[in-house]
Design an enzyme around this catalytic site. Structure first.
Site, PDB file in Angstrom:
ATOM      1  N   ARG A  35       8.020  20.556 -90.329  1.00  0.00           N
ATOM      2  CA  ARG A  35       6.695  21.161 -90.426  1.00  0.00           C
ATOM      3  C   ARG A  35       5.614  20.111 -90.701  1.00  0.00           C
ATOM      4  O   ARG A  35       4.432  20.441 -90.682  1.00  0.00           O
ATOM      5  CB  ARG A  35       6.673  22.231 -91.528  1.00  0.00           C
ATOM      6  CG  ARG A  35       7.519  23.455 -91.210  1.00  0.00           C
ATOM      7  CD  ARG A  35       7.222  24.587 -92.188  1.00  0.00           C
ATOM      8  NE  ARG A  35       5.834  24.990 -92.129  1.00  0.00           N
ATOM      9  CZ  ARG A  35       5.337  25.860 -91.253  1.00  0.00           C
ATOM     10  NH1 ARG A  35       6.122  26.420 -90.356  1.00  0.00           N
ATOM     11  NH2 ARG A  35       4.051  26.181 -91.285  1.00  0.00           N
TER      12      ARG A  35
ATOM     13  N   MET B 108       0.196  21.733 -89.647  1.00  0.00           N
ATOM     14  CA  MET B 108       1.173  22.794 -89.932  1.00  0.00           C
ATOM     15  C   MET B 108       1.609  22.714 -91.390  1.00  0.00           C
ATOM     16  O   MET B 108       1.316  23.579 -92.173  1.00  0.00           O
ATOM     17  CB  MET B 108       2.357  22.672 -88.977  1.00  0.00           C
ATOM     18  CG  MET B 108       3.324  23.821 -89.049  1.00  0.00           C
ATOM     19  SD  MET B 108       4.367  23.950 -87.578  1.00  0.00           S
ATOM     20  CE  MET B 108       5.214  22.393 -87.582  1.00  0.00           C
ATOM     21  N   CYS B 109       2.317  21.651 -91.775  1.00  0.00           N
ATOM     22  CA  CYS B 109       2.701  21.371 -93.158  1.00  0.00           C
ATOM     23  C   CYS B 109       3.765  22.335 -93.698  1.00  0.00           C
ATOM     24  O   CYS B 109       3.849  23.486 -93.289  1.00  0.00           O
ATOM     25  CB  CYS B 109       1.508  21.366 -94.091  1.00  0.00           C
ATOM     26  SG  CYS B 109       0.242  20.164 -93.643  1.00  0.00           S
ATOM     27  N   GLY B 110       4.563  21.821 -94.611  1.00  0.00           N
ATOM     28  CA  GLY B 110       5.558  22.631 -95.302  1.00  0.00           C
ATOM     29  C   GLY B 110       5.395  22.475 -96.794  1.00  0.00           C
ATOM     30  O   GLY B 110       5.213  21.357 -97.293  1.00  0.00           O
TER      31      GLY B 110
END
Length: 299
Positions: A32, A1-3
């Protein structure tokens, strides 16, 4: 996902607060991707000098006497230690010798350039921010990333930002489908890779394009033709800051602009504490559209 987050300051009065503002943005994105985090800060560099940010898994021993060891290797350096990282400032003609020295010692290079410092480690954003005292750092612009590993192991080298060129780095949310083929092409061009992460390939691709004479905006435009998959890139260079999303744009993204700054966040909540956000122009960046800013130039 990552932010992912980015902040490009137009108002010099905000420059002492860059680290503080960017840290708050990144910490807000923790859920995230909580396995590792990193931040690149662009600040004023000294004329004729280059900074190399190096990392050690055993800083207490490997950084001990670092200045003296560099001197014995024929390199005059000023060294600032921050937890597992060391910022080594050298003359620009000493870069090759310094990199060779660091390789012999087994120290990892996080990034290098006249103005950039890159700090990244395994752990929550709040812990990464605290261990490197990011809040106290000033600068002109910066980018950050909190990672949920899906393509490669949870390691320091696997964390973002990825830097493969001087004063250039990239953070990425998404996944590339043709990165292995592209990696082989770039290796033939002389590029070297330290991880299996597809984001490192994206960073190297942009480095290669810009080495061929393209500016950041042109390199990001080429990426839309040459990179397959779904992605949002936020890229930092010495002079500026760029954003691009793939043609499908399935990963969330929002931007805001005021007279003081341009900001990017994976979600709007990353931006809510910025000064003047209530009057900012806020928009979702369009698919397959390049946005970039530098000193007096925008597209």
């Amino acid at each position: 996902m990552c932010g992912i987050v980015g902040l490009f300051l137009k108002d010099k009065a905000l420059e002492p607060r860059l680290g503080e503002l960017l840290s708050d943005m990144l910490i807000t994105m923790t859920d995230r991707g909580p396995d590792s985090a990193g931040i690149a800060i662009y600040g004023a560099g000294a004329p004729g000098k280059v900074k190399i940010t190096a990392q050690s898994a055993d800083p207490e021993n490997e950084f001990k006497g670092l200045v003296a060891e560099l001197e014995l290797a024929g390199v005059a350096a000023d060294v600032t230690l921050k937890s597992t990282h060391a910022v080594i400032e050298i003359a620009e003609d000493a870069v090759a010798d310094t990199r060779a020295f660091l390789a012999r010692k087994g120290l990892r290079v996080m990034g290098a350039g006249e103005s950039v410092e890159i700090y990244k480690e395994v752990g929550l954003p709040k812990d990464v921010v605290a261990r490197f005292d990011i809040r106290a750092m000033g600068g002109t612009h910066g980018i950050g990333h909190t990672r949920m590993a899906t393509e490669s192991a949870v390691t320091t080298l696997g964390a973002h930002p990825f830097s493969t060129g001087a004063d250039q780095c990239l953070v990425h949310n998404g996944s590339l489908s043709n990165h292995n083929n592209l990696r082989r092409v770039l290796v033939k061009q002389g590029m070297k890779f330290e991880t299996q992460n597809d984001s490192e390939v994206a960073a190297a691709y942009l480095t290669s394009e810009m080495a061929g004479g393209k500016d950041l905006g042109q390199a990001l435009t080429s990426a839309l033709d040459d990179l397959d998959g779904f992605f949002t890139f936020v890229v930092g260079t010495k002079d500026g800051f760029g954003v691009v999303r793939d043609p499908i744009a399935c990963k969330p993204a929002v931007m805001a602009e005021t007279d003081q700054y341009i900001a990017f966040g994976s979600e709007y909540r990353a931006l809510v504490n910025l000064p003047g956000i209530e009057t900012a122009r806020v928009w979702e960046p369009e698919p397959a559209t390049v946005y970039f800013w530098d000193h007096g130039k925008a597209a």
